[in-house]
Design an enzyme around this catalytic site. Structure first.
Site, PDB file in Angstrom:
ATOM      1  N   ASN A  63      -2.883   8.308 -16.816  1.00 18.53           N
ATOM      2  CA  ASN A  63      -3.180   6.960 -16.289  1.00 18.53           C
ATOM      3  C   ASN A  63      -4.567   6.478 -16.698  1.00 18.53           C
ATOM      4  OD1 ASN A  63      -1.206   8.397 -14.526  1.00 18.53           O
ATOM      5  ND2 ASN A  63      -1.007   6.357 -13.628  1.00 18.53           N
ATOM      6  N   LYS A  67      -5.287   3.360 -19.161  1.00 20.34           N
ATOM      7  CA  LYS A  67      -5.589   2.097 -18.481  1.00 20.34           C
ATOM      8  C   LYS A  67      -7.073   1.777 -18.269  1.00 20.34           C
ATOM      9  CE  LYS A  67      -1.378   1.817 -15.650  1.00 20.34           C
ATOM     10  NZ  LYS A  67      -0.872   1.766 -14.266  1.00 20.34           N
ATOM     11  N   SER A 180      -9.747   7.001  -5.600  1.00 18.99           N
ATOM     12  CA  SER A 180      -8.880   7.152  -4.430  1.00 18.99           C
ATOM     13  C   SER A 180      -8.781   8.631  -4.040  1.00 18.99           C
ATOM     14  CB  SER A 180      -7.530   6.502  -4.726  1.00 18.99           C
ATOM     15  OG  SER A 180      -6.829   6.295  -3.531  1.00 18.99           O
ATOM     16  N   ASP A 257      -8.606  -4.506  -1.628  1.00 17.03           N
ATOM     17  CA  ASP A 257      -7.855  -3.256  -1.781  1.00 17.03           C
ATOM     18  C   ASP A 257      -6.964  -3.073  -0.549  1.00 17.03           C
ATOM     19  OD1 ASP A 257      -7.157  -0.522  -1.640  1.00 17.03           O
ATOM     20  OD2 ASP A 257      -8.973   0.083  -2.707  1.00 17.03           O
ATOM     21  N   HIS A 290      -6.944  -2.221  -5.570  1.00 20.66           N
ATOM     22  CA  HIS A 290      -7.050  -0.765  -5.719  1.00 20.66           C
ATOM     23  C   HIS A 290      -6.681  -0.304  -7.131  1.00 20.66           C
ATOM     24  CE1 HIS A 290      -7.433   3.107  -3.690  1.00 20.66           C
ATOM     25  NE2 HIS A 290      -6.292   3.543  -4.202  1.00 20.66           N
TER      26      HIS A 290
HETATM   27  N1  LIG Z   1       3.137   4.039  -5.120  1.00 21.33           N
HETATM   28  C1  LIG Z   1       2.315   3.832  -4.000  1.00 21.33           C
HETATM   29  C2  LIG Z   1       0.868   3.632  -4.361  1.00 21.33           C
HETATM   30  C3  LIG Z   1       0.375   4.603  -5.367  1.00 21.33           C
HETATM   31  C4  LIG Z   1      -0.966   4.183  -5.911  1.00 21.33           C
HETATM   32  O1  LIG Z   1      -1.457   3.103  -5.690  1.00 21.33           O
HETATM   33  N2  LIG Z   1      -1.597   5.110  -6.629  1.00 21.33           N
HETATM   34  C5  LIG Z   1      -2.902   4.838  -7.129  1.00 21.33           C
HETATM   35  C6  LIG Z   1      -3.853   5.815  -6.527  1.00 21.33           C
HETATM   36  S1  LIG Z   1      -3.785   5.672  -4.743  1.00 21.33           S
HETATM   37  C7  LIG Z   1      -4.785   6.902  -4.149  1.00 21.33           C
HETATM   38  O2  LIG Z   1      -4.917   7.982  -4.535  1.00 21.33           O
HETATM   39  C8  LIG Z   1      -2.892   4.930  -8.637  1.00 21.33           C
HETATM   40  O3  LIG Z   1      -3.894   5.217  -9.258  1.00 21.33           O
HETATM   41  N3  LIG Z   1      -1.728   4.674  -9.234  1.00 21.33           N
HETATM   42  C9  LIG Z   1      -1.515   4.819 -10.664  1.00 21.33           C
HETATM   43  C10 LIG Z   1      -1.766   3.597 -11.487  1.00 21.33           C
HETATM   44  O4  LIG Z   1      -1.697   3.741 -12.736  1.00 21.33           O
HETATM   45  O5  LIG Z   1      -2.067   2.520 -10.970  1.00 21.33           O
HETATM   46  C11 LIG Z   1       2.822   2.646  -3.246  1.00 21.33           C
HETATM   47  O6  LIG Z   1       3.837   2.178  -3.642  1.00 21.33           O
HETATM   48  O7  LIG Z   1       2.156   2.218  -2.304  1.00 21.33           O
END
Ligand SMILES: N[C@@H](CCC(=O)N[C@@H](CSC=O)C(=O)NCC(=O)O)C(=O)O
Length: 312
Positions: A63, A67, A180, A257, A290
């Protein structure tokens, strides 16, 4: 045992390379992947310091690499980015070289694989905030989750693997950051190992996990009911033990967030820092959420923060 390290991906970016590796982890008892961005300056005669990036819930080692855009600043500053996965994840493949190696020396490996079948632990993939993709960078004490030892993997096994295999990296000069759940990992690992990391930063960290639902669910399952064990993995509890921290801790938090009010609690960490005079730069950013869009916006500041501590 050998690590069986193999390169499984290579992509040029900003004159350096994103490389992806697979290896067998003794600590976790399974195959793991991790990514490294090597800046163009990295060589055995000019070794690059390392910035570990710990990702959040649901992430793999990819990720951040795909990104964040962190490679632009890492390239010019000469910092290598090391990005591990977020939990033990992959059962050893029956056709892997490690399996064949073990089979050759020890036929009982076959029996283990037939009857146990790798890591497939009941419930490990039932929810996004626990199990696979949610290792919380701790060493689990509960028998069922005994493979979940991401703390030892990040602090001990991975740095040794890097120094044994990459002459272009200087793992004695290291800093740590994350997002996070990974922000929680970066803060706690830093505070427990001030001798190993020069600086820390975090995006939207889970700053007081013993007081939020994500943390309570993970800690109950991984650590049981022992609240003293929980506090050992809580940045807000850990910071209270220090009164002589000198390096500024950088935290960025988006005000839009969705997890800010209930899960992240950076205000609790800030209060604890004030009590012990720990230097904290907590920046609140109106409108940001977030996501990795937020991270991509401010990642250069974090690379600068770490490059100053690493004296680049
Ligand atoms: N799928 C979940 C939310 C999952 C999410 O937001 N993951 C974040 C990290 S949250 C804290 O550790 C993240 O980095 N996701 C990967 C990305 O590439 O964005 C939901 O549906 O709420």
């Amino acid at each position: 045992m050998e690590s069986g390290l193999s390169e499984i991906g290579s992509t040029k970016m900003f004159d350096g390379f994103n490389k992806r590796y697979k290896h067998y982890s003794e600590t976790l008892g399974c195959s793991m992947t991790f990514s490294v961005y090597f800046p163009p300056s990295a060589s055995s005669s000019r070794r690059s310091p390392v910035l570990y990036w710990l990702s959040g819930l649901t992430c793999t080692d990819e990720n951040f690499i795909i990104k964040s855009g962190a490679q632009r600043a890492a390239s010019t500053r000469g910092i290598a980015l090391v990005v591990p996965d977020t939990s033990p994840s992959e059962p050893e493949s029956i056709m892997s070289s490690r399996f064949l190696h073990d089979l050759y020396y020890n036929l009982s490996s076959l029996m283990v694989l037939i009857f146990v079948g790798g890591l497939n632990i009941e419930g490990e993939s039932d929810s996004y905030d626990f199990g696979v993709g949610a290792g919380f960078y701790l060493n689990a004490t509960q028998e069922k989750w005994k493979n979940w030892r991401m703390y030892d993997y990040i602090v001990k096994e991975l740095p040794k693997l890097l120094s044994d295999n990459f002459t272009q990296l200087d793992t004695t000069r290291a800093s740590i950051s994350g997002h996070s759940m990974g922000g929680h990992g970066a803060l706690t690992i830093y505070l427990k190992n001030l001798d190993k990391y020069k600086s820390v930063s975090a995006f939207a960290p889970i700053a007081n996990p013993i007081n939020c639902q994500w943390g309570q669910k993970a800690f109950t399952n991984y650590l049981g009911d022992n609240k003293a064990a929980w506090e050992e993995y809580d940045a807000t509890c850990l910071i209270s033990k220090f009164n002589n921290l000198s390096a500024t801790i950088l935290i960025d938090q988006g005000e839009n967030d969705q997890f800010f009010p209930d899960q992240l609690l950076p205000n609790k960490f800030e209060e604890a820092c004030k009590k012990v005079n720990a230097p904290l730069l907590l920046r609140l950013h109106p409108g940001y959420d977030h996501s990795y869009y937020f991270i991509a916006t401010f990642i250069e500041d974090h690379i600068t923060h770490h490059s100053q501590a690493l004296k680049l």
